[in-house]
Design an enzyme around this catalytic site. Structure first.
Site, PDB file in Angstrom:
ATOM      1  N   LYS A  75       0.841  -1.209   0.000  1.00 60.55           N
ATOM      2  CA  LYS A  75       0.000   0.000   0.000  1.00 60.55           C
ATOM      3  C   LYS A  75       0.875   1.258   0.000  1.00 60.55           C
ATOM      4  O   LYS A  75       0.620   2.196  -0.754  1.00 60.55           O
ATOM      5  CB  LYS A  75      -0.940   0.000   1.225  1.00 60.55           C
ATOM      6  CG  LYS A  75      -2.034  -1.048   1.127  1.00 60.55           C
ATOM      7  CD  LYS A  75      -2.809  -1.210   2.436  1.00 60.55           C
ATOM      8  CE  LYS A  75      -3.730  -2.424   2.340  1.00 60.55           C
ATOM      9  NZ  LYS A  75      -4.428  -2.731   3.604  1.00 60.55           N
ATOM     10  N   GLN A 133      -4.721  -1.257   9.844  1.00 60.92           N
ATOM     11  CA  GLN A 133      -4.490  -2.545   9.193  1.00 60.92           C
ATOM     12  C   GLN A 133      -5.064  -3.667  10.064  1.00 60.92           C
ATOM     13  O   GLN A 133      -4.759  -3.774  11.247  1.00 60.92           O
ATOM     14  CB  GLN A 133      -2.979  -2.749   8.958  1.00 60.92           C
ATOM     15  CG  GLN A 133      -2.635  -4.016   8.210  1.00 60.92           C
ATOM     16  CD  GLN A 133      -3.180  -4.049   6.766  1.00 60.92           C
ATOM     17  OE1 GLN A 133      -3.167  -3.030   6.069  1.00 60.92           O
ATOM     18  NE2 GLN A 133      -3.672  -5.196   6.345  1.00 60.92           N
ATOM     19  N   ASP A 173     -11.135   2.803   4.268  1.00 59.73           N
ATOM     20  CA  ASP A 173     -11.455   1.368   4.167  1.00 59.73           C
ATOM     21  C   ASP A 173     -12.977   1.151   4.160  1.00 59.73           C
ATOM     22  O   ASP A 173     -13.439   0.037   3.912  1.00 59.73           O
ATOM     23  CB  ASP A 173     -10.852   0.621   5.365  1.00 59.73           C
ATOM     24  CG  ASP A 173      -9.692  -0.281   4.955  1.00 59.73           C
ATOM     25  OD1 ASP A 173      -9.454  -0.417   3.740  1.00 59.73           O
ATOM     26  OD2 ASP A 173      -9.036  -0.851   5.854  1.00 59.73           O
TER      27      ASP A 173
END
Ligand code: NAP
Length: 290
Positions: A51, A95, A118
């Site tokens: 990422k 994460q 997200d």
């Protein structure tokens, strides 16, 4: 036919870089993403690295904030507060998974929904489910983009999704069964308690597998001409590789490929699309008024 996620990603990244130029000019700085990583789970390390690399390649400022595996919730909340209040930060990503002693939901809810790239806060899940998404979780977003880019029409299709996580199966169910432009499918969501999985998959025009278990779907479970999207990532030992392992999906590619009209490989299918659509979400976040 093989669906080349890398190639589709490249095209989208090119489009994004045009947007990025305008957004950066408007903001007077590049868009930015902060990723919080707790501990050093090796799969998470790999994803986070990919990422950040993608950010750097296209001109997003990507920052990795690491915490020890034993960190207390309070320290993480404080960090999220800091990022929420920093107007130079556009996107915040925690994460997952976080260590079991931490309350994942509580931490996610602490993220400002306008920076939740997200798409996992309750507010953003609600917006998605009500048909007005703000941030679509990157993997389902990437899969919808695959359908659009290769001209697979969804209205009226019978779809089976295997796996009901908040990051893949559930949002995808919502998108594919929703009333969006290329949506309106009839979707069945399968999971661990589904009896006779094959009964469902054999009926499906499109099968999406997001389980995390190798070979859960093989050619005998697939109708001739079906479209197969393999989300799974599994590590199998491979002494010929420097790392000692290689990645495979959830689908037994050899047998499924004989029946499928389209199929995504692992690696090189859904994975690159996920990273690319995250970049898109960061650009969208940078364009929102916070
Ligand atoms: P997850 O949260 O562990 O969810 C797995 C789902 O699979 C659950 O809903 C579970 O059912 C279901 N399941 C487990 N065993 C099953 C069985 N035997 N039959 C039917 N369903 C079964 O996983 P996730 O986060 O969604 O990830 C799934 C896989 O996709 C993983 O391999 C992950 O690494 C990969 N992934 C890849 C990308 C990418 O970019 N390519 C992105 C995200 C995830 P229950 O709900 O009943 O437990």
């Amino acid at each position: 036919m093989l669906i080349d996620g890398k190639e589709i990603s490249k095209k989208i990244l090119k489009e994004i870089s045009n947007d990025l130029y305008k957004i950066s000019k408007n903001l007077g700085r590049p868009p930015s993403l902060s990723i919080i990583l707790v501990g050093n789970n090796s799969a998470s390390e790999t994803y986070v690295k990919a990422k950040i690399k993608a950010c750097n390649q296209i001109g997003i400022k990507g920052e990795l904030i690491r915490f020890d595996v034993n960190v207390q919730s309070k320290a993480l909340m404080d960090e999220i507060d800091k990022l929420n209040n920093n107007s130079d930060i556009d996107g915040i990503l925690l994460q997952l998974p976080v260590p079991k002693n931490l309350n994942e939901r509580e931490l996610i809810e602490h993220i400002n929904p306008l920076k939740d790239v997200d798409g996992l806060t309750a507010e953003n899940i609600g917006l998605l489910n009500s048909g007005s998404p703000r941030f679509i979780p990157a993997t389902p977003y990437g899969i919808m983009e695959i359908f659009n880019r290769i001209g697979i029409t969804l209205p009226g299709k019978k779809v089976v999704i295997i796996g009901r996580s908040n990051i893949v199966g559930r949002p995808l169910f919502s998108l594919m069964s929703g009333k969006g432009e290329n949506s309106n499918s009839t979707v069945t969501l399968c999971h661990r308690y589904t009896k006779n999985l094959t009964e469902f998959t054999l009926q499906a025009d499109i099968i999406i597998v997001a389980v995390g278990s190798a070979n859960i779907l093989d050619g005998s479970m697939v109708k001739e001409g079906a479209i197969i999207i393999d989300v799974g990532i599994n590590r199998v030992e491979d002494k010929s590789k420097k790392s000692g392992y290689r990645l495979i999906g959830d689908v037994d590619f050899k047998t499924a490929n004989k029946k499928a009209s389209y199929i995504t490989p692992v690696p090189g299918g859904v994975g690159p699309m996920t990273i690319t659509m995250l970049m898109k979400n960061v650009c969208n976040a940078a364009s929102e008024v916070k």
